[in-house]
Design a protein around this motif. Structure first.
Motif, PDB file in Angstrom:
ATOM      1  N   ILE A  33       0.831  -1.204   0.000  1.00 27.99           N
ATOM      2  CA  ILE A  33       0.000   0.000   0.000  1.00 27.99           C
ATOM      3  C   ILE A  33       0.869   1.259   0.000  1.00 27.99           C
ATOM      4  N   THR A  34       2.097   1.150   0.543  1.00 28.87           N
ATOM      5  CA  THR A  34       2.973   2.323   0.574  1.00 28.87           C
ATOM      6  C   THR A  34       3.385   2.779  -0.824  1.00 28.87           C
ATOM      7  N   ALA A  35       3.314   1.897  -1.808  1.00 29.92           N
ATOM      8  CA  ALA A  35       3.615   2.300  -3.181  1.00 29.92           C
ATOM      9  C   ALA A  35       2.582   3.285  -3.711  1.00 29.92           C
ATOM     10  N   PHE A  36       1.389   3.246  -3.143  1.00 31.84           N
ATOM     11  CA  PHE A  36       0.291   4.094  -3.590  1.00 31.84           C
ATOM     12  C   PHE A  36       0.085   5.306  -2.678  1.00 31.84           C
ATOM     13  N   LYS A  50       8.852  -0.375  -3.371  1.00 36.17           N
ATOM     14  CA  LYS A  50       7.546  -0.955  -3.668  1.00 36.17           C
ATOM     15  C   LYS A  50       6.910  -0.294  -4.887  1.00 36.17           C
ATOM     16  N   GLY A  51       7.190   0.991  -5.085  1.00 38.65           N
ATOM     17  CA  GLY A  51       6.765   1.640  -6.324  1.00 38.65           C
ATOM     18  C   GLY A  51       7.492   1.062  -7.525  1.00 38.65           C
ATOM     19  N   ALA A  52       8.772   0.773  -7.357  1.00 50.83           N
ATOM     20  CA  ALA A  52       9.541   0.149  -8.433  1.00 50.83           C
ATOM     21  C   ALA A  52       8.974  -1.225  -8.785  1.00 50.83           C
ATOM     22  N   ILE A  53       8.493  -1.941  -7.782  1.00 51.48           N
ATOM     23  CA  ILE A  53       7.915  -3.265  -8.038  1.00 51.48           C
ATOM     24  C   ILE A  53       6.661  -3.152  -8.888  1.00 51.48           C
ATOM     25  N   LEU A  54       5.884  -2.099  -8.704  1.00 45.47           N
ATOM     26  CA  LEU A  54       4.718  -1.890  -9.565  1.00 45.47           C
ATOM     27  C   LEU A  54       5.138  -1.753 -11.019  1.00 45.47           C
ATOM     28  N   ALA A  55       6.133  -0.902 -11.269  1.00 44.81           N
ATOM     29  CA  ALA A  55       6.600  -0.702 -12.642  1.00 44.81           C
ATOM     30  C   ALA A  55       7.226  -1.979 -13.192  1.00 44.81           C
ATOM     31  N   PHE A  56       7.962  -2.687 -12.355  1.00 50.56           N
ATOM     32  CA  PHE A  56       8.551  -3.970 -12.747  1.00 50.56           C
ATOM     33  C   PHE A  56       7.449  -4.941 -13.166  1.00 50.56           C
ATOM     34  N   THR A  57       6.399  -5.033 -12.366  1.00 44.57           N
ATOM     35  CA  THR A  57       5.293  -5.945 -12.662  1.00 44.57           C
ATOM     36  C   THR A  57       4.619  -5.588 -13.973  1.00 44.57           C
ATOM     37  N   ARG A  58       4.297  -4.325 -14.152  1.00 42.80           N
ATOM     38  CA  ARG A  58       3.580  -3.900 -15.354  1.00 42.80           C
ATOM     39  C   ARG A  58       4.429  -4.099 -16.604  1.00 42.80           C
ATOM     40  N   SER A  59       5.704  -3.785 -16.507  1.00 46.90           N
ATOM     41  CA  SER A  59       6.596  -3.927 -17.662  1.00 46.90           C
ATOM     42  C   SER A  59       6.865  -5.394 -17.978  1.00 46.90           C
ATOM     43  N   VAL A  98       2.141 -12.028 -15.219  1.00 51.01           N
ATOM     44  CA  VAL A  98       2.839 -11.375 -14.104  1.00 51.01           C
ATOM     45  C   VAL A  98       1.877 -10.403 -13.436  1.00 51.01           C
ATOM     46  N   ASN A  99       1.620 -10.594 -12.157  1.00 55.88           N
ATOM     47  CA  ASN A  99       0.731  -9.719 -11.403  1.00 55.88           C
ATOM     48  C   ASN A  99       1.345  -9.401 -10.045  1.00 55.88           C
ATOM     49  N   ALA A 100       0.657  -8.584  -9.268  1.00 54.52           N
ATOM     50  CA  ALA A 100       1.182  -8.156  -7.968  1.00 54.52           C
ATOM     51  C   ALA A 100       0.071  -8.144  -6.926  1.00 54.52           C
ATOM     52  N   VAL A 101       0.496  -8.174  -5.672  1.00 59.01           N
ATOM     53  CA  VAL A 101      -0.391  -8.008  -4.522  1.00 59.01           C
ATOM     54  C   VAL A 101       0.178  -6.882  -3.673  1.00 59.01           C
ATOM     55  N   ALA A 102      -0.686  -5.959  -3.243  1.00 62.79           N
ATOM     56  CA  ALA A 102      -0.262  -4.790  -2.464  1.00 62.79           C
ATOM     57  C   ALA A 102      -0.927  -4.812  -1.092  1.00 62.79           C
ATOM     58  N   PRO A 103      -0.379  -5.569  -0.146  1.00 60.62           N
ATOM     59  CA  PRO A 103      -1.001  -5.642   1.182  1.00 60.62           C
ATOM     60  C   PRO A 103      -0.966  -4.298   1.908  1.00 60.62           C
ATOM     61  N   GLY A 104      -1.942  -4.123   2.780  1.00 59.62           N
ATOM     62  CA  GLY A 104      -1.931  -3.014   3.717  1.00 59.62           C
ATOM     63  C   GLY A 104      -1.227  -3.441   4.999  1.00 59.62           C
ATOM     64  N   PRO A 105      -1.664  -2.947   6.168  1.00 61.75           N
ATOM     65  CA  PRO A 105      -0.999  -3.300   7.432  1.00 61.75           C
ATOM     66  C   PRO A 105      -1.334  -4.728   7.852  1.00 61.75           C
ATOM     67  N   ILE A 106      -0.364  -5.618   7.725  1.00 61.12           N
ATOM     68  CA  ILE A 106      -0.558  -7.037   8.038  1.00 61.12           C
ATOM     69  C   ILE A 106       0.340  -7.396   9.220  1.00 61.12           C
ATOM     70  N   ALA A 146      -8.717   0.602   2.386  1.00 64.98           N
ATOM     71  CA  ALA A 146      -8.207   1.824   1.759  1.00 64.98           C
ATOM     72  C   ALA A 146      -8.461   1.758   0.256  1.00 64.98           C
ATOM     73  N   VAL A 147      -8.997   2.862  -0.297  1.00 64.89           N
ATOM     74  CA  VAL A 147      -9.203   2.973  -1.730  1.00 64.89           C
ATOM     75  C   VAL A 147      -7.972   3.680  -2.311  1.00 64.89           C
ATOM     76  N   VAL A 148      -7.216   2.955  -3.132  1.00 68.12           N
ATOM     77  CA  VAL A 148      -5.994   3.510  -3.697  1.00 68.12           C
ATOM     78  C   VAL A 148      -6.013   3.365  -5.217  1.00 68.12           C
ATOM     79  N   ASN A 149      -5.252   4.230  -5.863  1.00 70.73           N
ATOM     80  CA  ASN A 149      -5.113   4.161  -7.325  1.00 70.73           C
ATOM     81  C   ASN A 149      -6.446   4.248  -8.037  1.00 70.73           C
TER      82      ASN A 149
END
Length: 290
Positions: free
Chosen positions: A181-184, A197-206, A219-227, A286-289
């Motif tokens: 969630i910190t990437a967002f 974590k923001g870099a991982i988003l770009a890595f995943t999409r690319s 290739v997909n990603a999971v963005a956990p919140g406070p776990i 949390a509503v993100v992106n």
């Protein structure tokens, strides 16, 4: 979730990264005890980095319950890794555990090859989950070594492991990357961590675009919140650890068992064959992106 999980965890702190699950109070819910398997990963093989504890442990157990053999890469928490191995084997599947630093490209390559060999020469599912974080209250004081270390573990290690795994991954395989969630939303005390974590988003999409064209791998990603994972008491002081999750929309920290189903969904071609380059958000509201 049980009612008692609405109660905040008591103050606690651990003095080392990545932290020990065995030392946590209460223990995270990460054994997938209430999961109802349907065999959707029967005959598959999976490699999970950071699979010794927390989200990675729950994912490894969930994959095993769905029929996959699992290899776990971890840093140095041998007691936690042994427990994960026990739980995967209790689900009736094979489990390999391999210790070392994925930030070292040489180790990453050797470990992936060892995992593939132990899994019968094939990796059908790769979960890039290993990470570390270090609190810095004043960005002007952030240490160069800390920044380099965080990037080496969190994103460079992901590069090295994925690069090494590709030769073992057939068409139809799946890669799932753990972002945050910190990437967002960002994090003022975890700027280097959030940046990785923001870099991982770009890595995943690319990577999702490149590998679908080249190998028909999703290739997909999971963005956990406070776990509630070992990374929390290993990162924050006792009082902040006790308040972990308070700011979530649901008013509490999530449990690894509440995150692992996202990975099972993305790993199973039967469920997610038309999903590529996307991110799931188990974050407590949390509503993100958007």
């Amino acid at each position: 979730m049980p009612d008692d999980q609405q109660t905040p965890q008591p103050p606690q702190h651990q003095d080392h990264q990545p932290g020990s699950e065995a030392a946590m109070d209460p223990q995270p819910q990460g054994r997938m005890e209430n999961w109802k398997p349907s065999g959707k990963l029967a005959g598959k093989t999976a490699l999970v980095t950071g699979g010794d504890s927390g989200i990675g442990r729950a994912v490894a157990i969930g994959f095993a319950k769905e029929g996959a053999d699992v290899a776990v890469l971890y840093f140095d928490e041998h007691e936690d890794a042994a427990e994960t191995k026990r739980l995967v084997e209790a689900a009736g599947r094979r489990c390999l555990t391999i210790a070392g630093d994925i930030g070292d490209a040489g180790f990453a390559a050797r470990a992936v090859d060892e995992a593939a060999s132990g899994l019968g020469g094939r990796i059908d599912i790769l979960v890039n989950n290993a990470a570390e974080q270090h609190v810095c209250e004043d960005f002007a004081q952030i240490e160069e070594a800390q920044v380099e270390r965080t990037f080496r573990t969190n994103i460079l290690g992901m590069f090295w492991v994925t690069k090494a795994a590709l030769k073992h991954m057939p068409a139809g395989s799946a890669i799932i990357n753990t972002t945050s969630i910190t990437a967002f939303k960002g994090s003022p005390q975890l700027i280097d961590y959030a940046s990785t974590k923001g870099a991982i988003l770009a890595f995943t999409r690319s990577l999702s675009q490149a590998l679908w064209e080249q190998k028909r791998i999703r290739v997909n990603a999971v963005a956990p919140g406070p776990i509630w994972t070992p990374l929390i008491p290993a990162s924050f002081d006792a009082e902040k650890t006790a308040r972990h999750g308070e700011s979530a929309g649901m008013g509490r920290a999530g449990q690894p068992d509440e995150v692992a189903p996202c990975y099972i969904f993305l790993a199973a071609e039967s469920d997610s064959s038309y999903i590529n380059g996307q991110t799931l958000h188990p974050n407590g509201g949390a509503v993100v992106n958007g």
